[in-house]
Scaffold this active site. Structure first.
Site, short mmCIF file in Angstrom:
data_model
loop_
_atom_site.label_atom_id
_atom_site.label_comp_id
_atom_site.label_asym_id
_atom_site.label_seq_id
_atom_site.Cartn_x
_atom_site.Cartn_y
_atom_site.Cartn_z
N HIS A 134 0.83 -1.20 0.00
CA HIS A 134 0.00 0.00 0.00
C HIS A 134 0.87 1.26 0.00
CE1 HIS A 134 -3.40 2.51 0.84
NE2 HIS A 134 -2.77 3.02 1.88
N CYS A 170 11.11 -8.49 -20.54
CA CYS A 170 9.87 -7.86 -20.10
C CYS A 170 9.72 -7.90 -18.58
CB CYS A 170 8.66 -8.49 -20.77
SG CYS A 170 8.45 -10.24 -20.39
C1 PEP Z 1 8.69 -12.13 -15.31
O1 PEP Z 1 8.60 -13.19 -14.70
O2 PEP Z 1 9.75 -11.47 -15.40
C2 PEP Z 1 7.53 -11.54 -15.99
C3 PEP Z 1 7.65 -10.54 -16.83
O3 PEP Z 1 6.32 -12.03 -15.71
P1 PEP Z 1 5.56 -11.89 -14.31
O4 PEP Z 1 6.25 -10.84 -13.50
O5 PEP Z 1 4.16 -11.54 -14.69
O6 PEP Z 1 5.69 -13.27 -13.75
#
Ligand code: PEP
Ligand code: MG
Length: 547
Positions: A180, A478
């Site tokens: 939070h 990502c």
């Molecule tokens: C990751 O694991 O780096 C990813 C991008 O997916 P998530 O954070 O949704 O598991």
């Protein structure tokens, strides 16, 4: 001079006076009748509702409303009734009240992630009910001057009660990046450091420097230190503001800068932040609050809204990554000893429910309807066989760009064979770090291990990137790592071709990459690979990049 570190969750540098917030813990017997307990619970609910109406920040309002609803939940009233059965004055009602909350507590904890962090919200309702019965008024916080708020933990009611105009920064001992405190601080645009274990060492009235980007809290800072942190912060902001357009290094090497999104509104933010597309659309967020699987038609409608928000851009969608930190009630029905290592992501196809096929069908349909450049990837792929299975199923529905997330050590070690089955890969550095380091990504106590700067993680990435280059497969990142400008440089040096991050991080990464060339990226990537620890890698690369 006390120097404390934690997790920086909201950037900015300030110097201010510490104002500590302590919670009232009732440490004596609290006698009451069942009727009085229920009346206190009702009064707490009414108080929370009042605070919700008065709350100026939307997230605080939402959490307070949710708390008020829990306090009025008939199941909770029933649970209290079951523990206080006689119409008498019980000598101490504290155990019965806490016990009545325990079922809710366990349910939230088992969901993990964001939900597990909401356990604090539940505890707060119990504490307030007990405080009300005992006559110990909850501390009311009056800030008369700008202050750095320091607490063990900040609950929604705390933040709603604070006059946040006077809050210069937030420092808390507990909590992680989705707590939070982190959400509120980012909403207010003030620096925040969470998971600052030694925050209790800070005394009321002490002057501290807080750097919410680098997770640092320093008491009695000298002028040189303050100037150093402030100048660095200003430079980072100025650099971010100065560069626009597609991602490029200073020698014009393109680095695709994409955004992570989980909702239609995220997709709109991505477009506004100048993202070149969406590099990770997390579809499970659409399913999290549902009791049943959305129909293909409902899914088509949702994906259509997302694709429309990013019209004309590439969109990389991830198939459902249900399980572990993202449990979907109607799919993750079997209790697991180790959910992070359990049946999650693409592994759910083992259950034969057909949910992924219906999702692929809906995605393909929405892409055709909106003429979207759709790329689809599967999460939690370990083996070439799983990659081939996913690719075959996705292609059956006419999806042209099929890929996999590289987020397990197996996928990184076998990247030559895994990537050979698909058109592209995307490194999920959050999970890859958790699995390479064998450290729970949600456990703030292990944050020194769950650090993507660790050379062990970077070596896994390097292996995957070298194989992607040989196979001429685009390989993106990502995970959160992509949002750290220095780490972004290392990743590009290792051979990563695109970076996908929260829309708010794009400007800074774009601005920083524009100042360095490919040779520098390669140089720092080799330096990072040769380090013995995350700390050393970060420091050595920082020294080269910032001079
Ligand atoms: C990751 O694991 O780096 C990813 C991008 O997916 P998530 O954070 O949704 O598991
Ligand atoms: Mg992941």
């Amino acid at each position: 001079m006390t120097s404390l570190t934690g997790i920086g969750v909201s950037p900015g540098v300030v110097v201010g006076t510490v104002h500590r917030i302590r919670h009232t813990v009732v440490d004596h017997d609290v006698p009451a009748t069942p009727r009085e307990v229920l009346a206190a619970l009702e009064a707490v609910a009414a108080d929370l509702e009042r605070r919700a109406i008065a709350a100026e920040i939307e997230v605080a309002r939402e959490v307070l409303q949710a708390q008020a609803m829990i306090a009025q939940d008939p199941a909770l009233v029933e649970a209290i009734g079951a523990r206080l059965t006689d119409d008498i004055t019980y000598p101490d009602v504290r155990p019965a009240i806490r016990d009545a909350f325990s079922g809710f507590r366990a349910a939230l904890e088992s969901l993990g992630g964001y939900f597990a962090e909401r356990v604090h919200d539940l505890d707060e309702i119990a504490d307030r009910t007990i405080a009300m019965l005992s006559g110990d008024a909850a501390e009311s916080v009056v800030l008369s001057a700008p202050s750095v708020i320091v607490a063990d933990d900040l609950t929604p009611a705390d933040t709603a009660a604070l006059d946040l105009r006077y809050a210069l920064a937030l420092v808390v001992a507990k909590g992680g990046p989705t707590s939070h405190t982190a959400i509120v601080a980012r909403g207010l645009g003030i620096p925040a450091v969470v998971g600052c274990n030694d925050a209790e060492k800070l005394a009321d009235g002490e002057v501290v420097l807080v750097d919410g980007r680098h997770g640092l809290v320093q008491s009695n800072p000298d002028e040189a230190l303050v100037t150093h942190h402030k100048t660095r912060e200003e430079a980072l902001r100025a650099r971010a503001a100065a560069v626009t357009g597609p991602g490029r290094l200073s020698d014009s090497t393109p680095v695709n800068l994409l955004a992570n999104a989980g909702s239609v509104s995220d997709a709109v933010s991505a477009a506004n932040a100048g993202a070149e597309g969406i590099g990770l659309f997390r579809t499970e967020l659409l399913f999290l609050s549902r009791d049943t699987e959305p129909t293909v038609e409902e899914q088509v409608a949702l994906y259509t809204d997302v694709f429309t928000a990013m019209a004309g851009h590439k969109v990389v969608v991830r198939t459902l990554d249900a399980g572990s930190d993202k449990p979907v009630p109607f799919l993750n029905t079997v209790p697991e000893e180790n959910p992070a290592l359990g049946v999650r992501g693409w592994r759910l196809t083992r259950n034969g429910t057909g949910v992924m096929r219906r999702q692929l069908q809906a995605l393909a349909q929405a892409a055709v309807d909106t003429h979207t450049d759709l790329w689809v990837m599967a999460p939690m792929i370990d083996t070439p066989a799983e990659a081939a299975d996913f690719a075959a199923q996705a292609r059956e529905f006419g999806i042209r760009h099929v890929g996999v997330m590289i987020e397990t050590p197996a996928a990184a070690l076998l990247a030559d064979k895994v990537l050979a089955e698909v058109d592209f890969g995307s490194l999920g550095t959050n999970d890859l770090t958790q699995y390479v380091m064998a450290a729970d990504r949600l456990d703030a106590r292990l944050s020194d291990l769950t650090d993507s700067w660790h050379p062990a993680v970077l070596r896994a990435i390097s292996l995957a990137a070298t194989n992607a280059t040989t196979l001429a497969r685009p390989l993106g990142v990502c995970g959160e790592a992509a949002a750290d400008p220095h780490l972004a440089a290392v990743l590009v040096g290792l051979g990563v071709t695109s970076l996908s991050m929260a829309p708010v991080a794009l400007a800074e990464v774009r601005g920083f990459l524009a100042t360095i060339d490919r040779a520098t990226c390669i140089e720092v990537s080799q330096i990072a690979l040769s380090a013995s620890s995350a700390e050393e890698a970060r420091a050595m690369v920082g020294a080269v990049l910032e001079g």
